[in-house]
Design a protein around this motif. Structure first.
Motif, mmCIF file in Angstrom:
data_model
loop_
_atom_site.group_PDB
_atom_site.id
_atom_site.type_symbol
_atom_site.label_atom_id
_atom_site.label_comp_id
_atom_site.label_asym_id
_atom_site.label_seq_id
_atom_site.Cartn_x
_atom_site.Cartn_y
_atom_site.Cartn_z
ATOM 1 N N UNK B 36 -43.110 79.094 59.565
ATOM 2 C CA UNK B 36 -42.303 79.564 60.702
ATOM 3 C C UNK B 36 -40.802 79.437 60.447
ATOM 4 N N UNK B 37 -40.423 78.373 59.797
ATOM 5 C CA UNK B 37 -38.999 78.153 59.558
ATOM 6 C C UNK B 37 -38.500 78.887 58.311
ATOM 7 N N UNK B 38 -39.389 79.583 57.664
ATOM 8 C CA UNK B 38 -38.971 80.428 56.560
ATOM 9 C C UNK B 38 -38.828 79.718 55.224
ATOM 10 N N UNK B 40 -41.078 79.178 53.190
ATOM 11 C CA UNK B 40 -41.924 79.911 52.243
ATOM 12 C C UNK B 40 -41.183 81.063 51.583
ATOM 13 N N UNK B 41 -40.146 81.545 52.264
ATOM 14 C CA UNK B 41 -39.486 82.750 51.762
ATOM 15 C C UNK B 41 -38.944 82.555 50.345
ATOM 16 N N UNK B 42 -38.375 81.401 50.106
ATOM 17 C CA UNK B 42 -37.807 81.131 48.783
ATOM 18 C C UNK B 42 -38.713 80.248 47.930
ATOM 19 N N UNK B 44 -42.210 79.898 48.262
ATOM 20 C CA UNK B 44 -43.613 80.285 48.174
ATOM 21 C C UNK B 44 -44.439 79.617 49.252
ATOM 22 N N UNK B 45 -45.540 80.277 49.616
ATOM 23 C CA UNK B 45 -46.352 79.771 50.726
ATOM 24 C C UNK B 45 -47.054 78.468 50.375
ATOM 25 N N UNK B 46 -47.238 78.180 49.101
ATOM 26 C CA UNK B 46 -47.848 76.921 48.676
ATOM 27 C C UNK B 46 -46.790 75.971 48.115
ATOM 28 N N UNK B 48 -44.891 76.479 45.775
ATOM 29 C CA UNK B 48 -44.945 76.529 44.306
ATOM 30 C C UNK B 48 -43.620 76.961 43.687
ATOM 31 N N UNK B 56 -39.965 74.808 42.938
ATOM 32 C CA UNK B 56 -41.199 74.214 43.474
ATOM 33 C C UNK B 56 -40.842 72.959 44.253
ATOM 34 N N UNK B 59 -46.753 69.946 44.502
ATOM 35 C CA UNK B 59 -47.006 68.594 45.007
ATOM 36 C C UNK B 59 -45.980 67.586 44.440
#
Lengths: 643, 118
Positions: B36-38, B40-42, B44-46, B48, B56, B59
């Motif tokens: 939601x806060x974005x 993931x945009x830079x 990645x959704x995991x 990574x 990354x 983990x």
């Protein structure tokens, strides 16, 4: 683009040997006969060499000459054939109907062959991609007004990318001979002005002799580094007016100019700096215009045992070569004592760090004592309006010259300076670089493993899956993809075509197809990793690929967004501390999600997907490749991570 | 753009390194907030990482304090996420998500990578 027949269609079109061939009858003839065009008006519209209607041969009111054997457009085709164009990329347009007809009938639709495009931007971007593979232009035809306006973004991309594109646009300059209505909207006083800021040269020939000379001149200029788009206007009257009996305009010999080589003193100084350097770095961007450029860069790097950073403007250097240190760019730039930039588009950005925060700041990332050497043909042709020339860089040695043409002299100059001590130092450097490269590769592979099984599919996984299917074939990547650049082994010039130049979205799909057209005759497998937003600019290229049976594997990098813009909007929202969850408004391509496989199938292209499970990717790719092996285009829609 | 890529990568290059103590957080909610806060945009959704956009993050993320400091006052290209838009509690949840990201298989266990010629 279509235009309807009008009164001008009915005007006499007469050659001395043909005027009796006309048929008589109908209202058309009567209209034409009752309103004969004044001879002086027609003459003004025609060239010095074009036929005019002699008064003594004017048709009688009852005999209208309606046919002609050799229009000027036939000669224009002779010129295009003499230059050696293989293809015409065009969306049809009435302002070049004469030339179009001559190409398909008089010219036999062979060399050049007419490739039907669904948008003029696609025509030019296809020509751009074609030139990257073949090293020469095709001819693009377009309306001088509406067509060129459609095409202009793609022309700008080619200009910024320093790619040769040859355009012929139709226009009717004589207001007295235009058909009423649409032809006026499709006519312009100065057609070339629309793109003059981002073409190398343009002309509006007023005779067939003028057309021949300007066409050859335009081709020569387009092909002389820095290579760029050029434009010729084919006047409608010049196309359609019959040639006089025996008229044979001269087509000049096509002799391309030798590319400009760096000054010998500057080359010697560059060699002195490079050989003496402890940490030299070679940065190559649009360096290798031809396969020879790649070989020469390898020779220079090996002569110096110097690392090469490939900025991917062209296929400059083999990816697996031990001196390819692209993965270590920042480290090497920071520690360099001499940096040689070869056709580097943004030298300033290469040696400076720029922060895009509320207050934009920058700082050098190089040592204060570093020596910067540039060899760039861009210095030979820089225009003022469009700002693609980047920030001015503090250079120590600058050669306004073509890098590829200068490399042989630079290599020889370096070899002349080699001593036993320097060779020993170079060998020690080479061993360290090889070790560092191996370590960088291991880090890169580890990076690729993260999110390996994720859905949406990681872009590293997608690139690795494609590579597994194509690595044993004679392949050519006709698009840009960062993970492919890292994971695949590139060692041939045609295996990579660089980028768009101007970063105008909509380049990718047509450029890939144009490159695939060029690859077809060599039997190469063309692979396009296709961004979703880019394809939606002009998806008609899918139809063009099917209609002309162009083998091309397109794999969608479908992140369902104009993702660069998502990030820009997020940056603004964060900066303003508001709307932090709204960055996808106006920047994403979902709700509904586009079914690209169905879209492809609707235009006759083999379609697979959408693929969301990475384990489904390999089988889908195999099926698609089977279609491509039959000479068809295929598309696999892969729903991916953002980047 | 190339300069920008270098900067982003180096600014965050050591971000995903050392697991450390952190305030308690809800990893499941953290994943949602990461989207939601974005973030993931830079990244990645995991988490990574994204080529040319962001490193990354998981983990094994770096210490929470370092994450918090960088998020609030980034020294590289990352836009700032102030407490006004991402609370400390939300940040703790996001951090819990980063800690929950599973380690991928080793490269040698992924044939497409381990057999990649070079």
């Amino acid at each position: 683009m279509a235009s309807s027949p009008s009164a001008r269609d009915k005007k006499p079109s007469v050659g001395r040997r043909n005027f009796l061939k006309g048929t008589v009858g109908g209202a058309a003839a009567l209209v034409a006969a009752s309103h004969p065009a004044p001879a002086q008006q027609q003459e003004a519209a025609r060239s010095a060499t074009a036929a005019v209607i002699p008064q003594e041969h004017d048709p009688s009111p009852s005999v209208e000459v309606l046919t002609a054997d050799h229009p000027g457009s036939d000669f224009m085709v002779d010129v295009l054939k003499a230059i050696g164009f293989d293809y015409i990329f065009a969306n049809p347009g009435s302002s070049f109907r004469g030339l179009h007809e001559s190409i398909v009938n008089y010219g036999g639709n062979h060399s050049p062959e007419f490739i039907t495009c669904c948008h003029e931007e696609s025509s030019v971007a296809m020509a751009h991609g074609y030139s990257k593979i073949e090293g020469k232009p095709v001819c693009v035809l377009a309306h001088g007004t509406v067509g060129l306006q459609h095409a202009s973004m793609a022309v700008y991309n080619a200009y910024v990318d320093r790619a040769p594109v040859f355009m012929v646009i139709g226009n009717t300059v004589d207001a007295a001979t235009r058909r009423p209505g649409v032809e006026w909207a499709h006519s312009v006083q100065d057609a070339g002005v629309l793109v003059r800021d981002f073409t190398k040269w343009d002309d509006m020939p007023v005779s067939l002799q003028h057309f021949a000379e300007s066409a050859v001149r335009a081709y020569k200029m387009a092909m002389t580094p820095p290579t760029m788009p050029v434009l010729l206007v084919a006047d409608g009257d010049l196309q359609e007016t019959p040639m006089r009996p025996g008229e044979q305009p001269h087509i000049p010999k096509i002799t391309l100019a030798s590319p400009p080589q760096g000054d010998s003193a500057a080359v010697a100084e560059a060699a002195r700096l490079l050989v003496a350097a402890e940490n030299p770095v070679i940065v190559a961007d649009r360096c290798a215009r031809t396969p020879a450029g790649l070989k020469l860069l390898v020779e220079l790097a090996e002569t110096l045992q110097a690392p090469v950073i490939n900025q991917y403007g062209r296929m400059n250097f083999p990816s697996a070569h031990r001196l390819n240190q692209t993965e270590r760019s920042r480290t090497l730039i920071s520690s360099a004592d001499v940096i040689l930039g070869l056709e580097v588009w943004d030298f300033w950005g290469t040696v400076n760090n720029f922060r895009d925060q509320l207050h934009r700041t920058s700082r050098p990332i190089v040592k204060p004592t570093v020596k910067l050497i540039s060899i760039s043909s861009t210095d030979l042709n820089t225009k003022s309006n469009y700002q693609d020339f980047q920030r001015f860089s503090d250079l120590d040695l600058s050669m306004a010259a073509d890098s590829e043409a200068t490399l042989p002299a630079l290599i020889e100059a370096c070899k002349r300076l080699l001593t036993g001590d320097r060779k020993n130092a170079f060998d020690a450097r080479a061993r360290k670089l090889a070790e560092a490269q191996q370590e960088a590769r291991e880090r890169m592979l580890a990076e690729a493993s993260y999110a390996w099984d994720a859905s949406p599919i990681s872009t590293a996984r997608m690139a690795a899956e494609i590579w597994a299917q194509v690595k044993d074939k004679d392949w050519s990547l006709v698009s840009n993809n960062a993970w492919a650049q890292r994971l695949w082994t590139f060692d041939k010039h045609y295996q990579y075509i660089g980028g768009s130049g101007g970063a105008g979205v909509g380049y990718g799909a047509p450029a890939a197809l144009g490159a695939a057209v060029a690859n077809k005759k060599y039997g190469r497998l063309s692979i396009n990793i296709q961004n979703d937003g880019d394809l939606m600019y002009a998806p008609g290229v899918l139809w063009t690929s099917a209609h002309h049976s162009i083998p091309l594997l397109s794999v969608m990098h479908n992140n369902r967004a104009y993702h660069q813009e998502v990030m820009h909007l997020q940056r603004m929202a964060n900066r303003h501390q508001r709307g932090i969850t709204t960055a996808e408004i106006g920047t994403t391509i979902k709700n509904p999600n586009i079914d690209y496989a169905a879209m492809a199938r609707s235009m006759g292209v083999h379609g697979e997907g959408p693929i969301t499970d990475p384990n489904d990717l390999a089988p889908a790719l195999k099926r698609a490749l089977e279609a491509v092996s039959r000479g068809e285009p295929a598309l696999v829609d892969v729903v991916t991570q953002p980047r | 753009m190339r300069g920008l890529i270098f900067t982003i990568l180096t600014s965050w290059a050591l971000f995903a390194q050392t697991p450390t103590s952190a305030p308690p957080g809800n990893a499941q909610n953290g994943r949602k907030l990461f989207e939601n806060y974005g973030c993931y945009q830079c990244h990645g959704r995991e988490a990574q990482g994204g080529l040319g956009t962001g490193p990354r993050l998981g983990p094994k993320p770096i210490a929470f304090a370092a994450v918090q400091r960088y998020v609030r006052q980034p020294t590289g290209q990352m836009p700032p996420y102030t407490a006004k838009v991402v609370s400390d509690k939300d940040l703790a949840d996001i951090y819990a998500f980063l800690q929950s990201v599973k380690q991928p298989p080793a490269v040698k266990q992924i044939p497409l990578l381990s057999n990649s010629p070079q």
